[in-house]
Design a protein around this motif. Structure first.
Motif, PDB file in Angstrom:
ATOM      1  N   ALA A   1     113.094  52.907 -34.348  1.00 64.93           N
ATOM      2  CA  ALA A   1     113.362  51.959 -35.444  1.00 64.93           C
ATOM      3  C   ALA A   1     114.718  52.214 -36.100  1.00 64.93           C
ATOM      4  CB  ALA A   1     112.255  52.052 -36.487  1.00 64.93           C
ATOM      5  N   GLU A   2     115.275  53.401 -35.862  1.00 66.64           N
ATOM      6  CA  GLU A   2     116.605  53.711 -36.397  1.00 66.64           C
ATOM      7  C   GLU A   2     117.707  52.950 -35.649  1.00 66.64           C
ATOM      8  OE1 GLU A   2     117.320  57.917 -36.435  1.00 66.64           O
ATOM      9  OE2 GLU A   2     115.255  58.366 -37.017  1.00 66.64           O
ATOM     10  N   VAL A   3     117.420  52.543 -34.424  1.00 73.18           N
ATOM     11  CA  VAL A   3     118.470  51.944 -33.592  1.00 73.18           C
ATOM     12  C   VAL A   3     118.116  50.579 -33.014  1.00 73.18           C
ATOM     13  CG1 VAL A   3     119.504  54.155 -32.964  1.00 73.18           C
ATOM     14  CG2 VAL A   3     117.615  53.263 -31.579  1.00 73.18           C
ATOM     15  N   LEU A   4     116.843  50.178 -33.110  1.00 67.95           N
ATOM     16  CA  LEU A   4     116.420  48.890 -32.540  1.00 67.95           C
ATOM     17  C   LEU A   4     115.448  48.175 -33.470  1.00 67.95           C
ATOM     18  CD1 LEU A   4     115.544  49.393 -28.741  1.00 67.95           C
ATOM     19  CD2 LEU A   4     117.392  47.989 -29.679  1.00 67.95           C
ATOM     20  N   PRO A   5     115.455  46.840 -33.499  1.00 64.94           N
ATOM     21  CA  PRO A   5     114.434  46.105 -34.253  1.00 64.94           C
ATOM     22  C   PRO A   5     113.042  46.413 -33.702  1.00 64.94           C
ATOM     23  CG  PRO A   5     116.246  44.661 -33.642  1.00 64.94           C
ATOM     24  CD  PRO A   5     116.451  45.939 -32.899  1.00 64.94           C
ATOM     25  N   LYS A   6     112.085  46.541 -34.590  1.00 64.74           N
ATOM     26  CA  LYS A   6     110.718  46.928 -34.194  1.00 64.74           C
ATOM     27  C   LYS A   6     110.112  45.928 -33.212  1.00 64.74           C
ATOM     28  CE  LYS A   6     106.150  47.989 -36.083  1.00 64.74           C
ATOM     29  NZ  LYS A   6     105.303  48.053 -37.309  1.00 64.74           N
ATOM     30  N   ARG A   7     110.300  44.641 -33.465  1.00 59.93           N
ATOM     31  CA  ARG A   7     109.705  43.632 -32.586  1.00 59.93           C
ATOM     32  C   ARG A   7     110.250  43.744 -31.165  1.00 59.93           C
ATOM     33  NH1 ARG A   7     110.932  38.000 -34.734  1.00 59.93           N
ATOM     34  NH2 ARG A   7     112.550  39.015 -35.971  1.00 59.93           N
ATOM     35  N   LEU A   8     111.533  44.131 -31.050  1.00 54.15           N
ATOM     36  CA  LEU A   8     112.149  44.231 -29.734  1.00 54.15           C
ATOM     37  C   LEU A   8     111.593  45.418 -28.963  1.00 54.15           C
ATOM     38  CD1 LEU A   8     114.160  43.330 -27.628  1.00 54.15           C
ATOM     39  CD2 LEU A   8     115.970  44.490 -28.901  1.00 54.15           C
ATOM     40  N   MET A   9     111.471  46.558 -29.621  1.00 57.55           N
ATOM     41  CA  MET A   9     110.933  47.736 -28.902  1.00 57.55           C
ATOM     42  C   MET A   9     109.492  47.510 -28.480  1.00 57.55           C
ATOM     43  SD  MET A   9     110.073  50.687 -31.753  1.00 57.55           S
ATOM     44  CE  MET A   9     111.281  50.427 -33.013  1.00 57.55           C
ATOM     45  N   LEU A  10     108.742  46.813 -29.318  1.00 55.34           N
ATOM     46  CA  LEU A  10     107.345  46.525 -28.971  1.00 55.34           C
ATOM     47  C   LEU A  10     107.265  45.618 -27.745  1.00 55.34           C
ATOM     48  CD1 LEU A  10     105.601  45.950 -32.424  1.00 55.34           C
ATOM     49  CD2 LEU A  10     104.887  47.559 -30.661  1.00 55.34           C
ATOM     50  N   ALA A  11     108.116  44.604 -27.695  1.00 58.99           N
ATOM     51  CA  ALA A  11     108.089  43.648 -26.584  1.00 58.99           C
ATOM     52  C   ALA A  11     108.492  44.307 -25.274  1.00 58.99           C
ATOM     53  CB  ALA A  11     109.017  42.470 -26.889  1.00 58.99           C
ATOM     54  N   LEU A  12     109.456  45.228 -25.316  1.00 58.74           N
ATOM     55  CA  LEU A  12     109.962  45.825 -24.086  1.00 58.74           C
ATOM     56  C   LEU A  12     109.164  47.045 -23.628  1.00 58.74           C
ATOM     57  CD1 LEU A  12     113.838  45.609 -24.540  1.00 58.74           C
ATOM     58  CD2 LEU A  12     112.317  44.053 -23.343  1.00 58.74           C
ATOM     59  N   LEU A  13     108.601  47.791 -24.574  1.00 55.87           N
ATOM     60  CA  LEU A  13     107.933  49.053 -24.214  1.00 55.87           C
ATOM     61  C   LEU A  13     106.420  49.013 -24.371  1.00 55.87           C
ATOM     62  CD1 LEU A  13     110.453  51.515 -25.930  1.00 55.87           C
ATOM     63  CD2 LEU A  13     110.375  50.836 -23.519  1.00 55.87           C
ATOM     64  N   GLY A  14     105.902  48.104 -25.181  1.00 56.48           N
ATOM     65  CA  GLY A  14     104.466  48.018 -25.401  1.00 56.48           C
ATOM     66  C   GLY A  14     104.007  48.919 -26.526  1.00 56.48           C
ATOM     67  N   GLU A  15     102.992  48.465 -27.228  1.00 57.01           N
ATOM     68  CA  GLU A  15     102.520  49.203 -28.411  1.00 57.01           C
ATOM     69  C   GLU A  15     101.974  50.578 -28.047  1.00 57.01           C
ATOM     70  OE1 GLU A  15     100.091  48.289 -32.519  1.00 57.01           O
ATOM     71  OE2 GLU A  15     100.218  46.781 -30.946  1.00 57.01           O
ATOM     72  N   LYS A  16     101.318  50.688 -26.902  1.00 56.12           N
ATOM     73  CA  LYS A  16     100.736  51.969 -26.497  1.00 56.12           C
ATOM     74  C   LYS A  16     101.818  53.042 -26.343  1.00 56.12           C
ATOM     75  CE  LYS A  16      97.598  53.914 -23.037  1.00 56.12           C
ATOM     76  NZ  LYS A  16      96.838  53.631 -21.798  1.00 56.12           N
ATOM     77  N   THR A  17     102.950  52.660 -25.768  1.00 59.61           N
ATOM     78  CA  THR A  17     104.050  53.612 -25.560  1.00 59.61           C
ATOM     79  C   THR A  17     104.733  53.976 -26.866  1.00 59.61           C
ATOM     80  OG1 THR A  17     104.475  52.860 -23.310  1.00 59.61           O
ATOM     81  CG2 THR A  17     106.285  53.960 -24.452  1.00 59.61           C
ATOM     82  N   VAL A  18     105.088  52.987 -27.687  1.00 59.15           N
ATOM     83  CA  VAL A  18     105.863  53.276 -28.898  1.00 59.15           C
ATOM     84  C   VAL A  18     105.031  54.013 -29.942  1.00 59.15           C
ATOM     85  CG1 VAL A  18     107.383  51.305 -28.525  1.00 59.15           C
ATOM     86  CG2 VAL A  18     105.399  51.032 -30.023  1.00 59.15           C
ATOM     87  N   ASP A  19     103.695  53.997 -29.790  1.00 56.29           N
ATOM     88  CA  ASP A  19     102.832  54.670 -30.761  1.00 56.29           C
ATOM     89  C   ASP A  19     102.652  56.157 -30.448  1.00 56.29           C
ATOM     90  OD1 ASP A  19     101.574  54.031 -33.176  1.00 56.29           O
ATOM     91  OD2 ASP A  19      99.593  54.170 -32.256  1.00 56.29           O
ATOM     92  N   LYS A  20     103.184  56.601 -29.314  1.00 53.24           N
ATOM     93  CA  LYS A  20     102.998  57.998 -28.903  1.00 53.24           C
ATOM     94  C   LYS A  20     103.915  58.934 -29.697  1.00 53.24           C
ATOM     95  CE  LYS A  20     101.592  57.372 -24.077  1.00 53.24           C
ATOM     96  NZ  LYS A  20     100.318  58.084 -24.183  1.00 53.24           N
ATOM     97  N   PRO A  21     103.430  60.146 -30.048  1.00 54.43           N
ATOM     98  CA  PRO A  21     104.319  61.164 -30.609  1.00 54.43           C
ATOM     99  C   PRO A  21     105.313  61.609 -29.530  1.00 54.43           C
ATOM    100  CG  PRO A  21     102.003  61.696 -30.995  1.00 54.43           C
ATOM    101  CD  PRO A  21     102.029  60.580 -29.997  1.00 54.43           C
ATOM    102  N   LEU A  22     106.503  61.992 -29.928  1.00 50.98           N
ATOM    103  CA  LEU A  22     107.529  62.380 -28.965  1.00 50.98           C
ATOM    104  C   LEU A  22     107.090  63.528 -28.066  1.00 50.98           C
ATOM    105  CD1 LEU A  22     110.740  62.170 -31.185  1.00 50.98           C
ATOM    106  CD2 LEU A  22     109.930  60.505 -29.524  1.00 50.98           C
ATOM    107  N   GLN A  23     106.279  64.446 -28.589  1.00 46.62           N
ATOM    108  CA  GLN A  23     105.877  65.608 -27.803  1.00 46.62           C
ATOM    109  C   GLN A  23     104.996  65.233 -26.610  1.00 46.62           C
ATOM    110  OE1 GLN A  23     103.659  68.283 -30.301  1.00 46.62           O
ATOM    111  NE2 GLN A  23     102.135  66.750 -30.909  1.00 46.62           N
ATOM    112  N   GLU A  24     104.433  64.029 -26.635  1.00 48.72           N
ATOM    113  CA  GLU A  24     103.588  63.574 -25.519  1.00 48.72           C
ATOM    114  C   GLU A  24     104.393  62.869 -24.425  1.00 48.72           C
ATOM    115  OE1 GLU A  24     100.159  61.350 -26.620  1.00 48.72           O
ATOM    116  OE2 GLU A  24      99.591  62.719 -28.245  1.00 48.72           O
ATOM    117  N   LEU A  25     105.698  62.721 -24.641  1.00 45.47           N
ATOM    118  CA  LEU A  25     106.529  62.031 -23.664  1.00 45.47           C
ATOM    119  C   LEU A  25     107.175  63.040 -22.727  1.00 45.47           C
ATOM    120  CD1 LEU A  25     108.333  59.453 -25.993  1.00 45.47           C
ATOM    121  CD2 LEU A  25     106.349  59.047 -24.526  1.00 45.47           C
TER     122      LEU A  25
END
Length: 397
Positions: A288-312
């Protein structure tokens, strides 16, 4: 009784940017000039250009900013009447203007300032402009003079200049007349297509990106041949914005384009650093610091963007970086001439003089502006081609 023709030295079809410039220059030489246009007002495309502010030229102009089957053709005209020559005219009329990104020059107030300047110059050069004038036929007699039958009457001239423009923006009275005249006199026409035009999307992409309308992102858009760095804009029909319009002129149907949505950032390094320092932070919070929220959701999916960084995993972060910086999308098509700013293709430059714009097939016949197979980038280049090609023809007609 036969109709008496109105005789003039120079007949220009099209009260366009190039047509008005040609009229000014021919009139300055003492030639009698008549400009015919089927529209109710002159310079309609000038008035609507640049959001009504008219991007009238660019501080950086070279042949590299133009598309043509003969890439060298435009060099002569652009060097003989430069952007600085036109800017000098603008300065003479004390028209306030400003420079935007990539050297684009716009009027501070209104595009009307540019049109009024051109009309004032036409008046000083004693050029006559006839509007609501529909062309019925064009012929060339045994004395090599041109006879043009129109709705208000017949005109006769030794020099005929076609400045009728291309097919873009039909509501601005676009017409195929110039191509028909060229064909009538034996010229080859390169196939025409819409240029500087928004993309439409494939049905699945349109559904996936439907909620992004109105979002603009600084990006690099590329294909296998060229890239442009500027904003893209998501619309309810597809993709637009300066970078999209630019790449559209180089796009072929069925081709995939690549979009880097974070051109200023090494996304993989950014994510790795944040994972090391903020492992419990969710991906959507960081992005969210670098991209609009709606755009990241559309391209990556809610399941992915909701993950903590340590799980990636590193592999997953590489895939995310690739999706954001090498987003591959295949447009469904373009919006066509309806919204296109220019027409690609047109009258074959190899059959015109690069110095005068005169036909090599028919003496006294000239083609200038958009009807010719010279198409500029977004940014004032098409107006500069209009000024330059019109000026060149005006020196000799």
């Amino acid at each position: 009784m036969p109709t008496v023709a109105t005789t003039t030295d120079v007949l220009i079809i099209g009260a366009s940017a190039s047509g008005l410039m040609c009229a000014i220059e021919a009139g300055k030489r003492g030639r009698s000039v008549t400009v015919l246009d089927h529209a109710s007002r002159p310079g309609k495309k000038i008035l609507m250009s640049g959001g009504g502010r008219c991007n009238f030229t660019n501080t950086e102009v070279s042949a590299d900013n133009f598309i043509s089957h003969n890439p060298h053709f435009c060099k002569s005209a652009l060097s003989r009447y430069t952007q600085w020559d036109f800017i000098a005219m603008v300065d003479k009329y004390h028209i306030p203007y400003h420079e935007r990104d990539h050297g684009k020059l716009f009027c501070d107030n209104s595009a009307r300032d540019i049109l009024q300047m051109l009309l004032a110059e036409c008046s000083k050069a004693h050029a006559t402009i006839r509007l609501d004038c529909h062309i019925k036929s064009i012929d060339r007699d045994e004395r090599k003079a041109f006879t043009v039958e129109t709705s208000p009457g017949t005109f006769r001239a030794s020099s005929l200049v076609i400045a009728s423009g291309g097919l873009s923006i039909p509501r601005m009275c676009a017409s195929p007349l110039g191509y028909k005249v060229a064909e009538q006199f034996g010229h080859h026409i390169w196939p025409t297509t819409a240029g500087l035009v928004p993309f439409t999307l494939q049905p699945h992409d349109r559904e996936r990106l439907a909620d992004l309308s109105g979002i603009a992102v600084a990006s690099i858009v590329s294909n296998a041949r060229i890239q442009f760095r500027d904003n893209i804009l998501f619309t309810h029909r597809g993709l637009s914005g300066p970078a999209i319009l630019q790449i559209s002129s180089y796009w072929k149907a069925g081709e995939t384009i690549s979009i880097n949505l974070l051109a200023e950032l090494d996304v993989l390094d950014f994510l790795k650093t944040r994972r090391a320092t903020q492992p419990n932070t969710r991906l959507k919070t960081v992005l969210a610091e670098v991209l609009p929220k709606r755009l990241m959701l559309a391209l990556l999916g809610e399941k992915t963007v909701d993950k903590p960084l340590q799980e990636l995993s590193r592999h997953r972060m590489e895939a995310i970086a690739r999706q954001l910086q090498h987003w591959q999308i295949k447009p469904g098509g373009t919006e066509g001439y309806r919204t296109a700013e220019v027409t690609l293709g047109g009258i074959d430059c190899n059959e015109l003089s690069s110095r005068t714009m005169e036909s090599s097939k028919v003496k006294g016949l000239y083609f200038i502006g958009e009807v010719v197979d010279v198409t500029g980038w977004l940014g004032g280049y098409n107006f500069q081609w209009a000024w330059s090609s019109g000026w060149c023809a005006g020196q000799v007609v």
